[in-house]
Design an enzyme around this catalytic site. Structure first.
Site, short mmCIF file in Angstrom:
data_model
loop_
_atom_site.label_atom_id
_atom_site.label_comp_id
_atom_site.label_asym_id
_atom_site.label_seq_id
_atom_site.Cartn_x
_atom_site.Cartn_y
_atom_site.Cartn_z
N ASP A 152 0.83 -1.14 0.06
CA ASP A 152 0.00 0.03 0.02
C ASP A 152 0.95 1.23 -0.03
O ASP A 152 0.56 2.27 0.85
CB ASP A 152 -0.78 0.06 1.39
N HIS A 195 -2.65 0.00 11.96
CA HIS A 195 -2.21 -1.47 11.38
C HIS A 195 -0.89 -1.78 10.99
O HIS A 195 -0.29 -0.62 11.08
CB HIS A 195 -3.18 -1.73 10.21
N ARG A 293 2.96 12.24 11.33
CA ARG A 293 1.47 12.19 10.68
C ARG A 293 0.70 10.97 11.20
O ARG A 293 1.15 10.01 10.74
CB ARG A 293 1.77 12.08 9.10
N ASP A 295 -1.67 8.53 10.63
CA ASP A 295 -2.29 8.00 9.56
C ASP A 295 -3.66 7.44 9.85
O ASP A 295 -3.81 6.62 11.32
CB ASP A 295 -1.10 6.78 9.11
N GLU A 337 -4.61 12.81 10.06
CA GLU A 337 -4.95 12.61 8.90
C GLU A 337 -6.41 11.80 8.98
O GLU A 337 -6.49 10.65 8.80
CB GLU A 337 -4.20 11.40 8.21
N HIS A 401 -0.62 12.31 -1.87
CA HIS A 401 -0.47 10.91 -2.63
C HIS A 401 -1.80 10.28 -2.42
O HIS A 401 -1.62 9.33 -3.29
CB HIS A 401 0.63 10.34 -1.70
N ASP A 402 -2.87 10.78 -2.02
CA ASP A 402 -4.18 9.81 -1.89
C ASP A 402 -5.06 10.74 -3.11
O ASP A 402 -4.85 11.68 -3.55
CB ASP A 402 -4.93 10.08 -0.62
N ARG A 526 -4.13 5.57 -7.53
CA ARG A 526 -3.37 6.72 -6.96
C ARG A 526 -1.98 6.92 -7.42
O ARG A 526 -1.22 7.94 -7.29
CB ARG A 526 -3.49 6.64 -5.55
C1 GLC Z 1 -3.98 6.68 4.62
C2 GLC Z 1 -2.90 6.81 3.65
C3 GLC Z 1 -3.25 5.86 2.58
C4 GLC Z 1 -3.26 4.60 2.97
C5 GLC Z 1 -4.22 4.19 4.06
C6 GLC Z 1 -4.11 2.96 4.77
O1 GLC Z 1 -5.00 7.01 4.47
O2 GLC Z 1 -2.86 8.07 3.35
O3 GLC Z 1 -2.34 6.14 1.53
O4 GLC Z 1 -3.81 3.65 1.97
O5 GLC Z 1 -4.14 5.45 5.27
O6 GLC Z 1 -2.74 3.01 5.52
#
Ligand code: GLC
Length: 656
Positions: A152, A195, A293, A295, A337, A401-402, A526
């Site tokens: 990912d 995770h 950050r 996540d 985030e 990046h998303d 993405r």
């Molecule tokens: C956050 C990240 C994304 C990722 C997701 C799972 O949203 O920005 O890129 O896929 O977490 O970790």
């Protein structure tokens, strides 16, 4: 006695009980650092009650709660002891000026190390590039050890203490952090704490049946509970997989996997997970990471019968991390985030929680206004949704990046006469280039056949029309696209918050379609905006007459101007009506300085009336700080198509 009367008392007692053992346990190590230890003790005493309260709320009901407290405290001291002296010094400096990040001087960039410079070693050679942009906040996208294919984009971490060998080593990272610190650049990294990858040691031990590690994750022998939870959960990556649980044959159990099947959700109802992740965070902080950050914050707590997003305990977990950081590495800042409904986004923002937060609403509505050429929705939403608590601020971004999701509020939309569902559909069509007359070249991301939802991928330049314009070789269209991009960037640096460039935006990087031929990426659009840096600024960074340099020069200029205008520091932004449906305006005020920013979302020149300008304090000739020109407002103010102006109204009388 109420609960609250009881807790401070208990907090004090528990600390008094644990403290002597602590001093004894670490006695050898404390001999030579008594001064530092006194400072640590003050911080511990200041934060303890808070930390205790959070941990009590999460785990106080467990029979071994005292043991949890003890373990947390030992770890805090241990990691503080390992903290290098230069970072302890930084801790002290930041404590003297804890809101340093609110300054107009702070501007940042986020980038992928491999795409930008191949690896960490070469990244060091690019410090002059960062200096040329005058950045002081550098966010490196996940660089940890991850599974080879299923990762990912780095967000499936196998080891928080190891760097992906293709990129470098942990000691290289610390070295870079040190170099950056010397240059006044703060290092930001992801704390992927919702995770781990299924290859993390904890997951491997769980797979082997170790009950201690099984309890690090949510695993179930049958579908009974998963089915009950599933009823309320949404699919995050519906094209790749449906449902939030993955069958693991080795364990013969279902595992909770909110995102991809190889990303196992951590179980924060287990205090050992909280403590273990705290250690990972402090370990990284000791390498020189200053900003984390956080996540995927909305997902970290599960409760049956809910969508398991934004639960109150998610906030408590983050606040506990915040208190831990304030004790052992107090320079740390958190950036949330949370790409969810705006009502929820703002709840993560607090000095005791995340001091920084992405601003997904501003991002989405800027794109919305660009598509509609009207600002009513943006204006209405920003008027009542932009405030954050004192001591906190937004991180303003145009792309990251998303994907882009249209997470605006439906009531806000209706209030300005917009049908939310129809509008989301329109925006998706517009930005994937399927709407007649659209200039955008985005692609759909994660179409959900169940409910028809979809999001959008694409770079800033491609979404803003540059790709189409260049392809057509039409100079007028190119000019329009450049102006759109520069106007968005002018808003990003002036509206209040830290402007965060997405690596490549500084020179106008466009979509990269090569992901379509890579089997590991084809299902994740993405990657279209995660492109290898295709612009090689020469080593001497000598200016050249190219489109890339034009963008770069403008970025340097915008950052420089921002840094010269104290009113652009964060906090205190006031949206105002300009009286023209295409013009978006806001005041930025600090002490005697008052700036009126006006942005034209239409491609045609638009006018603001003299009368209104006079009400706002403008008289005769006014300076536009952005162009450094004097403009007359005698016949109203004309703003060119896709232009931004920053009127200096400092001398005027503010009458609103
Ligand atoms: C956050 C990240 C994304 C990722 C997701 C799972 O949203 O920005 O890129 O896929 O977490 O970790």
């Amino acid at each position: 006695m109420t609960d609250l009367d009881w807790r401070p008392e208990q907090a004090k007692k528990s600390l008094n009980r644990i403290f002597p053992n602590l001093e004894e346990k670490f006695a050898d190590k404390l001999v030579d650092i008594q001064g530092d230890w006194q400072i640590f003790k003050i911080r511990l005493n200041t934060q303890w009650e808070r930390l205790f309260t959070y941990l009590h709320a999460l785990y106080g009901w467990q029979y071994d709660f005292f043991y949890t407290l003890e373990r947390v405290l030992y770890s805090l001291v241990e990691y503080w002891l390992q903290r290098p002296p230069e970072l302890k010094l930084l801790d002290e400096q930041r404590q003297v000026n804890p809101t340093w990040f609110l300054s107009e001087k702070v501007v940042g960039i986020v980038l992928y190390v491999d795409l930008f410079s191949d690896n960490l070693t070469k990244l060091k050679d690019h410090i002059p590039y960062f200096k040329k942009l005058d950045l002081n906040y550098l966010h490196l996208m996940p660089i940890f050890s991850v599974p080879l294919d299923d990762n990912d984009g780095g967000y499936a971490v196998s080891d928080y203490r190891a760097i992906n060998p293709d990129l470098g080593t942990m000691s290289e990272l610390s070295e870079i952090a040190r170099r950056l610190l010397e240059e006044g650049i703060s290092l930001a990294l992801d704390f992927v704490f919702n995770h781990t990858s299924d290859e993390h040691t904890w997951a491997k031990r769980a797979r082997s049946g170790d009950p201690e590690y099984l309890n690090y994750y949510f695993t179930y022998p049958d579908r009974e509970l998963p089915d009950q939870f599933q009823k309320y959960l949404r699919d995050i990556f519906p094209t790749v997989r449906r449902g939030s649980f993955t069958w693991n044959e080795e364990m013969r159990r279902w595992v909770w996997t909110t995102f991809n099947s190889f990303q196992w959700d951590l179980n924060y109802s287990n205090p050992e997970v909280m403590r273990a992740m705290m250690e990972e965070m402090l370990y990284l902080a000791n390498q020189g990471v200053e900003i984390f950050r956080l996540d995927a914050v909305p997902f970290i707590w599960k409760r049956l019968g809910t969508d398991c997003e934004n639960q109150p305990e998610a906030h408590t977990v983050i606040r506990a991390f915040n208190a831990m950081a304030k004790i052992a590495a107090p320079c740390i800042l958190f950036k949330s985030e949370a790409i969810v409904h705006p009502d929820e986004v703002v709840k993560y923002i607090h000095p005791d929680e995340c001091q920084l937060s992405y601003n997904p609403l501003l991002m989405a509505l800027l794109w919305e206004s660009l598509a509609t050429k009207e600002v009513k929705f943006l204006e209405h939403s920003m008027r009542h949704r932009n405030r954050v608590p004192a001591g906190c601020t937004w991180v303003n971004y145009l792309r990251c990046h998303d994907d882009i999701g249209w997470s605006f509020d439906d009531v806000d939309a209706r209030k300005v006469g917009i049908d939310p569902a129809g509008h989301r559909k329109f925006l998706n069509e517009f930005y994937t280039g399927n709407y007649p007359g659209s200039f955008a070249r985005g692609v759909p991301f994660q179409f959900n056949p169940g409910n028809g939802d979809v999001r959008v991928s694409g770079t800033l330049s491609s979404l803003a029309g540059l790709e189409e314009a260049l392809e057509k070789g039409d100079n007028e269209l190119i000019e329009k696209a450049v102006r759109r991009i520069n106007m968005l960037r002018a808003i990003q640096v002036s509206i209040g918050g830290i402007p965060l460039l997405y690596g490549g935006d500084e020179f106008g990087q466009m979509n990269d379609y090569t992901y379509m031929t890579d089997p590991t990426k084809i299902n994740d659009s993405r990657w279209i905006h995660r492109a290898k840096r295709r612009w090689d600024a020469r080593d001497d960074l000598a200016d050249q007459d190219t489109l890339e340099w034009r963008f770069f020069r403008e970025m340097v200029k915008l950052f420089r101007l921002r840094k010269e205008i104290p009113a652009f520091q964060n906090g205190g932004m006031e949206v105002t009506s300009i009286g023209n449906p295409h013009l978006f305006g806001y005041f930025r005020t600090f002490e005697n300085q008052r700036i009126l920013a006006i942005n034209n979302f239409s491609d045609k020149p638009q006018k603001m009336d003299t009368g209104r300008l006079e009400v706002y304090g403008a008289r005769g000739d006014v300076v536009n700080l952005l162009s450094d020109e004097v403009v007359s407002i005698e016949d109203g103010l004309m703003v060119e198509g896709y232009d931004a102006v920053w009127l200096d109204l400092s001398g005027g009388v503010a009458m609103i």
